[in-house]
Write a protein that holds these residues in place. Structure first.
Motif, PDB file in Angstrom:
ATOM      1  N   HIS A 154       4.231 -13.145   8.959  1.00 47.33           N
ATOM      2  CA  HIS A 154       4.115 -11.761   8.485  1.00 47.33           C
ATOM      3  C   HIS A 154       2.643 -11.318   8.489  1.00 47.33           C
ATOM      4  O   HIS A 154       2.321 -10.227   8.958  1.00 47.33           O
ATOM      5  N   PHE A 158       1.527  -8.260  10.622  1.00 50.50           N
ATOM      6  CA  PHE A 158       1.170  -7.046   9.884  1.00 50.50           C
ATOM      7  C   PHE A 158      -0.323  -6.753   9.960  1.00 50.50           C
ATOM      8  O   PHE A 158      -0.738  -5.613  10.077  1.00 50.50           O
ATOM      9  N   SER A 159      -1.151  -7.805   9.868  1.00 54.00           N
ATOM     10  CA  SER A 159      -2.579  -7.497   9.870  1.00 54.00           C
ATOM     11  C   SER A 159      -3.406  -8.441  10.739  1.00 54.00           C
ATOM     12  O   SER A 159      -4.619  -8.547  10.545  1.00 54.00           O
ATOM     13  N   GLU A 276       0.599  -2.563   2.142  1.00 53.49           N
ATOM     14  CA  GLU A 276       1.707  -2.274   3.058  1.00 53.49           C
ATOM     15  C   GLU A 276       2.167  -0.824   2.976  1.00 53.49           C
ATOM     16  O   GLU A 276       2.852  -0.349   3.851  1.00 53.49           O
ATOM     17  N   PRO A 283      -2.639  -0.089   9.409  1.00 58.54           N
ATOM     18  CA  PRO A 283      -3.149  -1.091   8.474  1.00 58.54           C
ATOM     19  C   PRO A 283      -4.579  -1.468   8.871  1.00 58.54           C
ATOM     20  O   PRO A 283      -4.930  -1.449  10.057  1.00 58.54           O
ATOM     21  N   THR A 305       6.221  -4.686  -2.515  1.00 56.09           N
ATOM     22  CA  THR A 305       7.087  -4.587  -1.337  1.00 56.09           C
ATOM     23  C   THR A 305       8.550  -4.837  -1.689  1.00 56.09           C
ATOM     24  O   THR A 305       9.436  -4.269  -1.054  1.00 56.09           O
ATOM     25  N   GLU A 354      10.626  -6.625   7.137  1.00 56.04           N
ATOM     26  CA  GLU A 354       9.913  -5.598   7.896  1.00 56.04           C
ATOM     27  C   GLU A 354      10.686  -4.281   7.872  1.00 56.04           C
ATOM     28  O   GLU A 354      10.120  -3.220   7.634  1.00 56.04           O
ATOM     29  N   ILE A 357      10.328  -2.661   4.470  1.00 57.47           N
ATOM     30  CA  ILE A 357       9.028  -1.995   4.264  1.00 57.47           C
ATOM     31  C   ILE A 357       9.011  -0.664   5.019  1.00 57.47           C
ATOM     32  O   ILE A 357       8.601   0.361   4.467  1.00 57.47           O
ATOM     33  N   ARG A 361       8.709   2.848   3.260  1.00 58.50           N
ATOM     34  CA  ARG A 361       7.562   3.717   3.538  1.00 58.50           C
ATOM     35  C   ARG A 361       8.052   5.149   3.800  1.00 58.50           C
ATOM     36  O   ARG A 361       7.521   6.113   3.268  1.00 58.50           O
TER      37      ARG A 361
END
Ligand SMILES: Cc1ncc(COP(=O)(O)O)c(C=O)c1O
Length: 459
Positions: A154, A158-159, A276, A283, A305, A354, A357, A361
């Motif tokens: 993750h 994600f980052s 997140e 991000p 989250t 995922e 999230i 969002r």
């Protein structure tokens, strides 16, 4: 002959009850040292109970040393020197007060309408029906491998963070992890934290007798000049997304803070809470990624989250601290249950995290937009100003009012509205005239109620 009457409402078995009564009489010297107790048979007859009941009671007293036995003679009270035991006073315990609010804009919560309960129960059933022995064994001290592996994936997806499962420590909440960090880095160091910021951390420092300093923020986040002036060895920051101001630290400031850490062999704790859910832009690279010298400890949590009830957070240690962790803190058991960890790992592996999230969002964006448009159309629109609306799951509502912040909080509570003000995130009380509006726990139908209560508060 000893006689005890068994109360009808006792939750004890007869043998436990007799054992308790005799023990109390011995402690309070109603039965004196070396006094002979009735024979088991006579006592059983007198109490109208079976012999085995008396045997069990006497055996328990024997094991605990309240009585002793002499062969062919019977049972006797032991001689024990009791300290002066004061008679027990009824202790008044504080009441657990759970105030019910109509609307809660303070607590970071998740509306039950938004939590994927059916997926979670499907995965729970799947995991339980596997009857895997891992579920019943003590989890590895750093957390279940499956969860640490999925967290690595993750973080990469994600980052772009490249970390190994061995670097991850899973723990029951950020405060718990802070306690571990203190034990890992040492109590002799001076710790610094953001002002305003997450004040539970300062409580953890206080209770550990740690020296700590507050560092003010400027428009780019933690003020580097003040940090350099301080004596801090460790600094806590949230560069991606400061809570509650929503400030994103630009790369120049990040590099300056990294340089500060490198120059003095200091540490940075990067708290990525909330990252997140930035509602605008991509991000942002973490400090951990740009750190070349193992100066950054990265922390994150599933409280935002998924939900704060999970109590699952994690930190990523730089390699040299992993070794220190294993040497110094290896005896601690992991504080999160294997069941929860394995279900969460499945939730992440099967792509639900995922999706969740992304869905959240979008939902949060819709809730925020609806909240703000109703607020702007309301009678108090001219009295308020909104900032940091892209900051995540909250925005700042600035208002004009003759009242102090704490008075506004009380007035809001009186009409069923739970709020916090920006001043509550500072070390010294002042009047910010700003509410930190957390809207993550709201469902759509609650928005008009929230607006109505805010209108009542300011008119
Ligand atoms: C900056 C920050 N980090 C962490 C947390 C809490 O994390 P956890 O629920 O994992 O203890 C909070 C909660 O408000 C927070 O504001």
């Amino acid at each position: 002959m000893l006689t005890y009457s068994f109360p009808n409402d006792s939750h004890l078995t007869m043998y436990e009850y007799l054992y308790q009564c005799i023990k109390e009489d011995i402690i309070h010297l109603k039965l004196t040292p070396h006094e002979k107790l009735p024979s088991k048979r006579a006592f059983a007859k007198n109490q109208n109970v079976s012999l085995i009941t008396i045997e069990n009671a006497y055996n328990q007293l024997l094991i605990e040393g309240y009585i002793y036995s002499i062969e062919k003679k019977g049972y006797f009270v032991s001689e024990i020197q009791y300290p002066n035991i004061p008679t027990k006073k009824a202790v008044k315990l504080p009441q657990e007060i759970k105030k019910a609010y109509l609307i809660d804009l303070k607590t970071n919560s998740v509306s039950p309408k938004h939590f994927p309960f059916s997926t979670w129960s499907k995965l729970t059933r799947q995991v339980l029906s596997s009857q895997d022995s891992e579920l019943l064994t003590r989890p590895p001290q750093q957390g279940c491998l499956a969860l640490r592996e999925t967290i690595c994936k993750h973080l990469y997806a994600f980052s772009g963070m490249n970390v190994l499962p061995q670097q991850i420590i899973i723990g029951a909440g950020t405060e718990y992890l802070y306690n571990l960090v203190i034990q890992l880095l040492g109590r002799q160091l001076i710790y610094a934290l953001e002002n305003p910021g997450h004040h539970s951390i300062s409580k953890v420092y206080q209770l550990n007798d740690i020296s700590y300093q507050y560092i003010p923020l400027d428009k780019d986040g933690l003020n580097i000049k003040e940090l350099k002036k301080s004596q801090a060895h460790v600094v806590h920051i949230s560069p991606a997304h400061h809570y509650p101001t929503g400030i994103t630290m630009p790369i120049k400031r990040r590099l300056e803070i990294l340089k500060w850490a490198n120059d003095h062999q200091n540490y940075i704790i990067e708290d990525d809470y909330d990252s997140e859910f930035r509602l605008r832009g991509k991000p942002i690279s973490t400090l951990y990624q740009i750190d070349q010298n193992e100066r950054v400890i990265y922390m994150n949590t599933f409280s935002k989250t998924l939900a704060p009830s999970f109590r699952i957070s994690y930190m990523v240690l730089p390699p040299h601290l992993v070794q220190r962790f294993q040497e110094k803190l290896h005896f601690y058991a992991c504080s999160v249950s294997s069941f929860e960890q394995i279900i969460l790992a499945e939730f992440m592996q099967q792509g639900y995290f995922e999706k969740h999230i992304n869905r959240m969002r979008n939902s949060y964006k819709l809730i925020r937009d609806d909240f703000l448009s109703q607020l702007h159309a309301s009678p108090i629109a001219h009295q308020i100003r909104i900032t940091e609306e892209n900051a995540g799951l909250h925005f700042l509502l600035h208002y004009t009012s003759p009242f102090h912040d704490n008075e506004i909080v009380q007035q809001a509570a009186a009409i069923g509205l739970h709020i916090s003000t920006l001043s509550q995130f500072y070390d010294i009380p002042y009047d910010s005239h700003t509410i930190v509006v957390n809207y993550s726990g709201l469902a759509f139908h609650q928005i008009p109620v929230a607006i109505e209560l805010l209108n009542r508060l300011f008119t």
